[in-house]
Design a protein around this motif. Structure first.
Motif: not given
Length: 520
Positions: A153-158, A486-499
Motif C-alpha cells: 500500500k502506498l497511501y500516505t497522509r503526508s 541517522y535514525p530513519c524510517g518506521e523503526g526510528a519513529g519517523y514514518a508510517g508506511g512505505i511512502v
C-alpha cells in the motif's frame, strides 16, 4: 489546447474512455470531435450516497494529440570509488536512501539481516505451513522489508506532495504501473512488489553500491560520540563515518543494542489489538449498498475511528480482497498482519483493529526506554501460549468476542497456519479487550452489518508502529548524541508506511551527503 477538469461520473462512465469523452462533450459543451484524448490524473470513489460516484480529475487534449511522458530512472552515477555511507536495513527507507546516495555521488553499503526476495519465499512457506520462524528471514526482515510481502500500500497522509510524487514516480520507473500515480489510495500488490524491489537492488549494485544479505549488525563502532562503522554477526567490521539506521519497527535486537550501549532512545506510544476478517462480499454490501458491486467497482475498503471512554479505537492497514499473514519475528510469539494481491481478488477482507497504547499503560515495565517493547512482547507471547505454542492464532467470532463468549466453532480463515477458539480476554490486556468489545459495537452502528459472527477476530495485531523512538536533531537528522548516526524510517519513529519511509530515507541520505561534502 489542454484543459484540466474535475468531475463526478458513474463507475461505468469512469471505466470507459469513449463514454467519458461523450460525458465531457455533453456537460462542458465541447464538440466531441475536438476531444482527442482524456488523461485521468486522479481517481477516487465516493460511496457516501446510495448511488456510487467516481471523482475524477482529468486533462483534456483538445485538437491536440497526447503522448504519454515516459517516467525514467534518474541519471545514476558510478559510485564504486566514492565515499561510503552505511545503510542498515533494506526496507523502503534503506533502499530509497541508497538510491539517493548514488544520485548524489556517494557509495551506499546496504546491510540487510535477511535474505533476498526469492530465498525469502522459502522461509515464508515454512512459517505458514510448518510454523517455523526464522529470526532473520520472515515477513518483516529481508529484501524490501515488511512491505515486500505485506501488501505494498502506498497511501500516505503526508502533505508534502512533491516528495510523495517523487517516490511514486520512482516506483513507476522501477516497474510499477502508472495507476499508482492516479489512484487516491495507490496499491502495488504483494505479487508484483518483489520484482520491483529486485530491480531497485540490482540498480544499486550496477552503479557501484553494495547490498549485503544475511548480514546482521551486532555492534556500532563509536569513537568520541561519533559513529565509525558497524560490526556484523560473522565478525566483519565495516568502516564509515555516516550510518543511516533504517531497520524497521521490529528490530528489537537493535533497540536493545542501543540501550545497552547507552545510546539514547525512548519508549514511544503505539497501538495494539487484533486483526478482523469479514467476507469481502459483506464489506462490499455495507460500503456500496448493493450485494453485487459489478465489474466497474473495486473490492471496497473501510476506515473507521471511534473514541471508547476517551481512548482511540480504529482500523489499521485495511486489506480488501486480502489475506492474513503470520508476521512473528521470533519463536514464542504470534503477530498477525494483512496483505492483498494486486487484483485484490481474494474472498475475504481484513483489517487491524487497534487500541491506542499510552505511556501510563506500559509503566508497569518501569521507566525503561524498552518498556513499550516489553509490553508488546508480553501480549504476543500470551497469544502464542493460547494458540498452543505454534503459529496457530487464538481467535473468536466477532459478536462472541464482544459478548465475552468462547466461540463453539470458527469460520474458514485466510490465515494459513490456522486458528483455534479461545476467549481473547485471556490474551489481551484488560483495557484493550474492553475497548475493543465496545468499539466493535460502535463500529456496527456506523457500518450496518459489520457487527456479525460471520467475522472472525485473530490475535494479535501488535506491530502497528515502533514501540521505540530514536531521537534525532530536527535540523541535521543526526542522532541527538551520536554524530554521523541517522535514525530513519518506521523503526526510528519517523514514518508510517512505505511512502513515508522512502521519503524519510531520501531525506536522511541528503543530510548525510551534505555533511560529508561540508567536511571535504
Amino acid at each position: 489546447m489542454q484543459q484540466e477538469i474535475n468531475l463526478q461520473v458513474s463507475p461505468e462512465t469512469a471505466a470507459n474512455t469513449e463514454a467519458l469523452k461523450h460525458h465531457l462533450s455533453r456537460e462542458k459543451g465541447i464538440p466531441f470531435s475536438e476531444i482527442r484524448h482524456v488523461e485521468i490524473l486522479k481517481r477516487s470513489i465516493d460511496a457516501r450516497q446510495k448511488k456510487i460516484k467516481v471523482n475524477l480529475r482529468v486533462q483534456l487534449y483538445l485538437q491536440e494529440n497526447f503522448e504519454a511522458e515516459k517516467i525514467n530512472k534518474p541519471e545514476y552515477k558510478d559510485v564504486s570509488a566514492a565515499q561510503p555511507v552505511i545503510i542498515v536495513g533494506a526496507g523502503p527507507a534503506g533502499l530509497f536512501a541508497a538510491l539517493r546516495c548514488i544520485e548524489l555521488g556517494k557509495k551506499p553499503i546496504v546491510i540487510e539481516r535477511g535474505k533476498d526476495v526469492r530465498a525469502r519465499r522459502r522461509d515464508l512457506k515454512k512459517l505458514n505451513i510448518e510454523h517455523i520462524v526464522n529470526e532473520d528471514s520472515n515477513y518483516c526482515f529481508g529484501e524490501g522489508g515488511a512491505g515486500t510481502y505485506s501488501d505494498g500500500k502506498l497511501y500516505t497522509r503526508s502533505k508534502k506532495r512533491g516528495d510523495v510524487n517523487r517516490i511514486l514516480e520512482l516506483f513507476v520507473a522501477f516497474g510499477a504501473t502508472r495507476e499508482i500515480m492516479v489512484e487516491a489510495h495507490p496499491h502495488i500488490g504483494t505479487n508484483k512488489l518483489p520484482a520491483i524491489i529486485e530491480n531497485i537492488t540490482r540498480t544499486i549494485i550496477e552503479h557501484g553500491g553494495e547490498v549485503l544479505f544475511n548480514a546482521r549488525v551486532v555492534d556500532f563502532e563509536v569513537k568520541n560520540d561519533e559513529i565509525a562503522g558497524v560490526q556484523l554477526l560473522d565478525g566483519r567490521k565495516i568502516a564509515a563515518k555516516k550510518v543511516i539506521l533504517a531497520t524497521g519497527h521490529s528490530a528489537r535486537d537493535i533497540f536493545t543494542l542501543l540501550y545497552n550501549k547507552k545510546i539514547y532512545i525512548e519508549a514511544k506510544p503505539f497501538a495494539l489489538g487484533v486483526r478482523v476478517e469479514h467476507p469481502q462480499s459483506l464489506i462490499d454490501q455495507i460500503q456500496y449498498h448493493t450485494a453485487n458491486r459489478g465489474e466497474f467497482l473495486p473490492p471496497s475498503a473501510y476506515s473507521i475511528v471511534k473514541q471508547v471512554e476517551g481512548r482511540g479505537v480504529y482500523s489499521f492497514c485495511m486489506c480488501p480482497g486480502g489475506i492474513i499473514a503470520p508476521c512473528a519475528t521470533s519463536p514464542g510469539e504470534i503477530v498477525t498482519n494483512g496483505w492483498s494481491p494486486s487484483k485484490r481478488d481474494q474472498a475475504t477482507a481484513n483489517s487491524g483493529i487497534v487500541v491506542e497504547i499510552r505511556p501510563s499503560d506500559f509503566a508497569i515495565f518501569g521507566d525503561s526506554p524498552l518498556a513499550a517493547l516489553k509490553f508488546q512482547q508480553e501480549v504476543e507471547k500470551k497469544a502464542w501460549l493460547a494458540g498452543g505454542k505454534t503459529q496457530t492464532a487464538p481467535a473468536q467470532r466477532l459478536v462472541d468476542f464482544s459478548k465475552g463468549k468462547t466461540s463453539g466453532n470458527l469460520p474458514q480463515t485466510s490465515y494459513k497456519p490456522g486458528i483455534t477458539s479461545v476467549d481473547l480476554g485471556e490474551v489481551l490486556p484488560d483495557f484493550v479487550h474492553k475497548s475493543l468489545q465496545k468499539g466493535f459495537v460502535e463500529f456496527g452502528k456506523s457500518m450496518k452489518g459489520y457487527f456479525t459472527n460471520e467475522a472472525v477476530v485473530h490475535a494479535t495485531e501488535s506491530r502497528t508502529s515502533s514501540p521505540v523512538r530514536i531521537p534525532r536533531d530536527p535540523a541535521t537528522l543526526e542522532h541527538v548524541q551520536i554524530k554521523g548516526l541517522y535514525p530513519c524510517g518506521e523503526g526510528a519513529g519517523y514514518a508510517g508506511g512505505i511512502v513515508s519511509a522512502a521519503v524519510d530515507g531520501e531525506k536522511c541520505a541528503e543530510k548525510a551527503v551534505l555533511a560529508i561534502n561540508n567536511k571535504q
